[in-house]
Design a protein around this motif. Structure first.
Motif, PDB file in Angstrom:
ATOM      1  N   SER A  67       0.832  -1.195   0.000  1.00 45.45           N
ATOM      2  CA  SER A  67       0.000   0.000   0.000  1.00 45.45           C
ATOM      3  C   SER A  67       0.869   1.249   0.000  1.00 45.45           C
ATOM      4  CB  SER A  67      -0.899  -0.003   1.236  1.00 45.45           C
ATOM      5  OG  SER A  67      -1.523   1.249   1.419  1.00 45.45           O
ATOM      6  N   ILE A  68       0.411   2.265  -0.717  1.00 51.02           N
ATOM      7  CA  ILE A  68       1.144   3.525  -0.766  1.00 51.02           C
ATOM      8  C   ILE A  68       1.289   4.119   0.632  1.00 51.02           C
ATOM      9  CG2 ILE A  68      -0.945   4.913  -1.167  1.00 51.02           C
ATOM     10  CD1 ILE A  68       2.589   5.550  -2.602  1.00 51.02           C
ATOM     11  N   TRP A  69       0.343   3.771   1.529  1.00 50.16           N
ATOM     12  CA  TRP A  69       0.375   4.334   2.884  1.00 50.16           C
ATOM     13  C   TRP A  69       1.454   3.678   3.740  1.00 50.16           C
ATOM     14  CZ3 TRP A  69      -2.083   8.336   1.724  1.00 50.16           C
ATOM     15  CH2 TRP A  69      -3.194   8.278   0.880  1.00 50.16           C
ATOM     16  N   MET A  70       2.050   2.591   3.235  1.00 55.84           N
ATOM     17  CA  MET A  70       3.151   1.935   3.941  1.00 55.84           C
ATOM     18  C   MET A  70       4.505   2.279   3.330  1.00 55.84           C
ATOM     19  SD  MET A  70       1.495  -1.861   4.499  1.00 55.84           S
ATOM     20  CE  MET A  70       2.895  -2.438   5.463  1.00 55.84           C
ATOM     21  N   GLN A  71       4.485   3.065   2.254  1.00 54.35           N
ATOM     22  CA  GLN A  71       5.726   3.403   1.564  1.00 54.35           C
ATOM     23  C   GLN A  71       6.198   4.792   2.010  1.00 54.35           C
ATOM     24  OE1 GLN A  71       5.248   2.937  -2.710  1.00 54.35           O
ATOM     25  NE2 GLN A  71       3.715   1.348  -2.375  1.00 54.35           N
ATOM     26  N   PRO A  72       7.405   4.918   2.501  1.00 56.65           N
ATOM     27  CA  PRO A  72       7.886   6.243   2.924  1.00 56.65           C
ATOM     28  C   PRO A  72       7.965   7.195   1.740  1.00 56.65           C
ATOM     29  CG  PRO A  72       9.693   4.663   2.851  1.00 56.65           C
ATOM     30  CD  PRO A  72       8.434   3.873   2.647  1.00 56.65           C
ATOM     31  N   GLU A  73       7.669   8.439   2.002  1.00 57.96           N
ATOM     32  CA  GLU A  73       7.748   9.471   0.957  1.00 57.96           C
ATOM     33  C   GLU A  73       9.200   9.685   0.561  1.00 57.96           C
ATOM     34  OE1 GLU A  73       6.225  12.789  -1.319  1.00 57.96           O
ATOM     35  OE2 GLU A  73       5.073  12.419   0.486  1.00 57.96           O
ATOM     36  N   ARG A  74       9.428   9.788  -0.742  1.00 57.42           N
ATOM     37  CA  ARG A  74      10.783  10.054  -1.244  1.00 57.42           C
ATOM     38  C   ARG A  74      11.015  11.559  -1.245  1.00 57.42           C
ATOM     39  NH1 ARG A  74      14.326   7.415  -5.055  1.00 57.42           N
ATOM     40  NH2 ARG A  74      15.682   8.936  -6.051  1.00 57.42           N
ATOM     41  N   HIS A  75      12.088  12.001  -0.651  1.00 56.76           N
ATOM     42  CA  HIS A  75      12.452  13.419  -0.640  1.00 56.76           C
ATOM     43  C   HIS A  75      13.782  13.591  -1.363  1.00 56.76           C
ATOM     44  CE1 HIS A  75       9.261  14.573   2.145  1.00 56.76           C
ATOM     45  NE2 HIS A  75       9.555  13.462   2.816  1.00 56.76           N
ATOM     46  N   GLU A  76      13.800  14.515  -2.308  1.00 53.19           N
ATOM     47  CA  GLU A  76      15.032  14.768  -3.050  1.00 53.19           C
ATOM     48  C   GLU A  76      15.423  16.231  -2.874  1.00 53.19           C
ATOM     49  OE1 GLU A  76      14.315  13.746  -7.068  1.00 53.19           O
ATOM     50  OE2 GLU A  76      14.520  11.597  -6.731  1.00 53.19           O
ATOM     51  N   ARG A  77      16.658  16.449  -2.636  1.00 51.88           N
ATOM     52  CA  ARG A  77      17.149  17.825  -2.556  1.00 51.88           C
ATOM     53  C   ARG A  77      17.707  18.238  -3.899  1.00 51.88           C
ATOM     54  NH1 ARG A  77      20.387  18.314   3.215  1.00 51.88           N
ATOM     55  NH2 ARG A  77      18.594  17.813   4.577  1.00 51.88           N
ATOM     56  N   ARG A 132       0.502   3.276 -10.919  1.00 48.87           N
ATOM     57  CA  ARG A 132      -0.557   4.265 -11.142  1.00 48.87           C
ATOM     58  C   ARG A 132      -1.682   4.062 -10.130  1.00 48.87           C
ATOM     59  NH1 ARG A 132      -4.819   5.491 -15.534  1.00 48.87           N
ATOM     60  NH2 ARG A 132      -4.927   7.767 -15.450  1.00 48.87           N
ATOM     61  N   ASP A 133      -1.884   2.836  -9.669  1.00 47.29           N
ATOM     62  CA  ASP A 133      -2.886   2.598  -8.637  1.00 47.29           C
ATOM     63  C   ASP A 133      -2.589   3.402  -7.374  1.00 47.29           C
ATOM     64  OD1 ASP A 133      -4.283   0.918 -10.258  1.00 47.29           O
ATOM     65  OD2 ASP A 133      -3.816  -0.924  -9.181  1.00 47.29           O
ATOM     66  N   ASP A 134      -1.304   3.606  -7.091  1.00 46.35           N
ATOM     67  CA  ASP A 134      -0.936   4.438  -5.944  1.00 46.35           C
ATOM     68  C   ASP A 134      -1.461   5.858  -6.131  1.00 46.35           C
ATOM     69  OD1 ASP A 134       0.452   2.320  -4.768  1.00 46.35           O
ATOM     70  OD2 ASP A 134       2.316   2.860  -5.768  1.00 46.35           O
ATOM     71  N   LEU A 135      -1.380   6.342  -7.364  1.00 43.07           N
ATOM     72  CA  LEU A 135      -1.886   7.680  -7.665  1.00 43.07           C
ATOM     73  C   LEU A 135      -3.389   7.755  -7.413  1.00 43.07           C
ATOM     74  CD1 LEU A 135      -1.466  10.541  -8.788  1.00 43.07           C
ATOM     75  CD2 LEU A 135      -1.824   9.591 -11.079  1.00 43.07           C
ATOM     76  N   PHE A 136      -4.127   6.715  -7.803  1.00 40.67           N
ATOM     77  CA  PHE A 136      -5.572   6.697  -7.567  1.00 40.67           C
ATOM     78  C   PHE A 136      -5.876   6.814  -6.078  1.00 40.67           C
ATOM     79  CE2 PHE A 136      -6.120   3.851 -11.557  1.00 40.67           C
ATOM     80  CZ  PHE A 136      -5.968   4.959 -12.364  1.00 40.67           C
ATOM     81  N   ASP A 137      -5.133   6.059  -5.263  1.00 45.31           N
ATOM     82  CA  ASP A 137      -5.365   6.114  -3.813  1.00 45.31           C
ATOM     83  C   ASP A 137      -5.102   7.507  -3.260  1.00 45.31           C
ATOM     84  OD1 ASP A 137      -6.060   3.461  -3.800  1.00 45.31           O
ATOM     85  OD2 ASP A 137      -4.130   2.744  -3.063  1.00 45.31           O
ATOM     86  N   LEU A 138      -4.044   8.143  -3.751  1.00 48.21           N
ATOM     87  CA  LEU A 138      -3.713   9.489  -3.278  1.00 48.21           C
ATOM     88  C   LEU A 138      -4.753  10.507  -3.743  1.00 48.21           C
ATOM     89  CD1 LEU A 138       0.134   9.435  -3.900  1.00 48.21           C
ATOM     90  CD2 LEU A 138      -0.998   9.527  -1.677  1.00 48.21           C
ATOM     91  N   ARG A 173     -12.531   0.355  -6.098  1.00 43.75           N
ATOM     92  CA  ARG A 173     -11.277  -0.126  -5.527  1.00 43.75           C
ATOM     93  C   ARG A 173     -11.280   0.058  -4.008  1.00 43.75           C
ATOM     94  NH1 ARG A 173      -7.071   1.051  -7.737  1.00 43.75           N
ATOM     95  NH2 ARG A 173      -5.659   1.369  -5.995  1.00 43.75           N
ATOM     96  N   PRO A 174     -10.736  -0.924  -3.283  1.00 40.52           N
ATOM     97  CA  PRO A 174     -10.607  -0.753  -1.836  1.00 40.52           C
ATOM     98  C   PRO A 174      -9.412   0.137  -1.522  1.00 40.52           C
ATOM     99  CG  PRO A 174      -9.688  -2.872  -2.485  1.00 40.52           C
ATOM    100  CD  PRO A 174     -10.247  -2.232  -3.739  1.00 40.52           C
ATOM    101  N   THR A 175      -9.610   1.113  -0.689  1.00 40.49           N
ATOM    102  CA  THR A 175      -8.516   1.993  -0.303  1.00 40.49           C
ATOM    103  C   THR A 175      -8.782   2.520   1.098  1.00 40.49           C
ATOM    104  OG1 THR A 175      -7.208   3.947  -0.928  1.00 40.49           O
ATOM    105  CG2 THR A 175      -9.582   4.032  -1.342  1.00 40.49           C
ATOM    106  N   LEU A 176      -7.726   2.741   1.843  1.00 39.21           N
ATOM    107  CA  LEU A 176      -7.876   3.164   3.241  1.00 39.21           C
ATOM    108  C   LEU A 176      -6.889   4.271   3.567  1.00 39.21           C
ATOM    109  CD1 LEU A 176      -8.303  -0.303   5.020  1.00 39.21           C
ATOM    110  CD2 LEU A 176     -10.075   1.412   4.620  1.00 39.21           C
ATOM    111  N   GLY A 177      -6.950   5.350   2.822  1.00 36.23           N
ATOM    112  CA  GLY A 177      -6.107   6.493   3.125  1.00 36.23           C
ATOM    113  C   GLY A 177      -6.554   7.177   4.406  1.00 36.23           C
ATOM    114  N   PRO A 178      -5.712   8.013   4.980  1.00 33.55           N
ATOM    115  CA  PRO A 178      -6.038   8.634   6.272  1.00 33.55           C
ATOM    116  C   PRO A 178      -7.292   9.492   6.251  1.00 33.55           C
ATOM    117  CG  PRO A 178      -4.027   9.579   5.308  1.00 33.55           C
ATOM    118  CD  PRO A 178      -4.355   8.363   4.527  1.00 33.55           C
TER     119      PRO A 178
END
Length: 255
Positions: A8-18, A71-77, A124-129
């Motif tokens: 799940s996208i909610w279990m994946q840490p956000e990528r930060h780039e400088r 792309r499914d991650d994008l749908f959840d977001l 689609r099943p999704t459980l975002g915050p």
């Protein structure tokens, strides 16, 4: 080596780039999602592709997959960003009917602003915050009444099904109006009107005739029709609660 199972996208840490000298600035999930929502609102879900989003952001499509593997991650977001617009109090008030009326109207309003939302929510099943926040509020509306959790989830499911179905139908009318250039009332009068009159005059379908000629709800404005149907659903839930408990439930019981 086998591919890893998607998480799940909610279990994946956000990528930060400088960004550094000579490097393009990095992006964030929020920027990508905002762009996708804007495109989907304006042109439909088919416009919210990774390639199109990348073009809007001035980068390559493959670079976005560093932030969103699928792309499914994008749908959840996207779902969760839209659901963040549902404005609720900190917690249920103790008047379940008032709480659920507020919630249903908020979800309808949000779905009309984002016509793609209902399609994603119901496919689609999704459980975002933010979706969890809304769901917890709905479940919490019945807390304190001594109801079985299966009954509570069933009542919330009834409400969800009505809100999604009614809003999807309303969006369908709006889409038809955009396609034909006629507003719903003109479409009914100019396009369907002559045929409906022919059916009525034939007398072949007497109950249909009554639904056209005698029904008050058939001629309500969309928001009034939604509220009328919502009241009937809440009446049904109230009757089910009374039947299961043997007495009416309005306010939460004192501890």
């Amino acid at each position: 080596m086998a591919d890893e199972e998607p998480t799940s996208i909610w279990m994946q840490p956000e990528r930060h780039e400088r960004s550094g000298p000579g490097r393009r600035p990095g992006y964030s999930r929020e920027q990508i999602t905002q762009t996708a929502v804007r495109l989907a609102d304006a042109e439909g879900m088919e416009a919210a592709t990774m390639r199109r989003i990348a073009q809007e952001l001035g980068t390559g499509a493959m670079s976005l997959y560093r932030y969103l593997p699928r792309r499914d991650d994008l749908f959840d977001l996207m779902i969760d960003m839209a659901m963040s617009e549902v404005e609720l109090s900190d917690g249920p008030s103790g008047d379940w009917r008032s709480d659920l009326t507020l919630l249903a109207r908020q979800i309808r309003a949000t779905s009309l602003r984002h016509p793609w939302l209902v399609g994603l929510l119901t496919s689609r099943p999704t459980l975002g915050p933010n979706l969890l926040r809304v769901h917890e509020y709905a479940l919490g509306a019945f807390d304190g009444f001594g109801l079985d959790i299966d009954d509570i989830t069933g009542y919330v499911g009834m409400l969800d099904d009505y809100v999604h179905s009614a809003t999807r139908r309303e969006l369908g009318w709006l889409e038809e109006a955009r396609r034909t250039g006629l507003d719903p009332e003109r479409w009914k009068q100019d396009y369907m009107g002559p045929y409906v009159r022919q059916i009525v005059e034939s007398g072949t379908f007497p109950l249909f005739n009554r639904s056209v000629l005698d029904s008050r709800t058939a001629h309500l404005a969309p928001v009034e029709r939604f509220r009328h149907g919502l009241d009937r659903i809440l009446d049904a839930i109230a009757a089910l609660i009374t039947s299961s408990r043997g007495h009416a439930v309005g306010q939460a019981e004192e501890p």
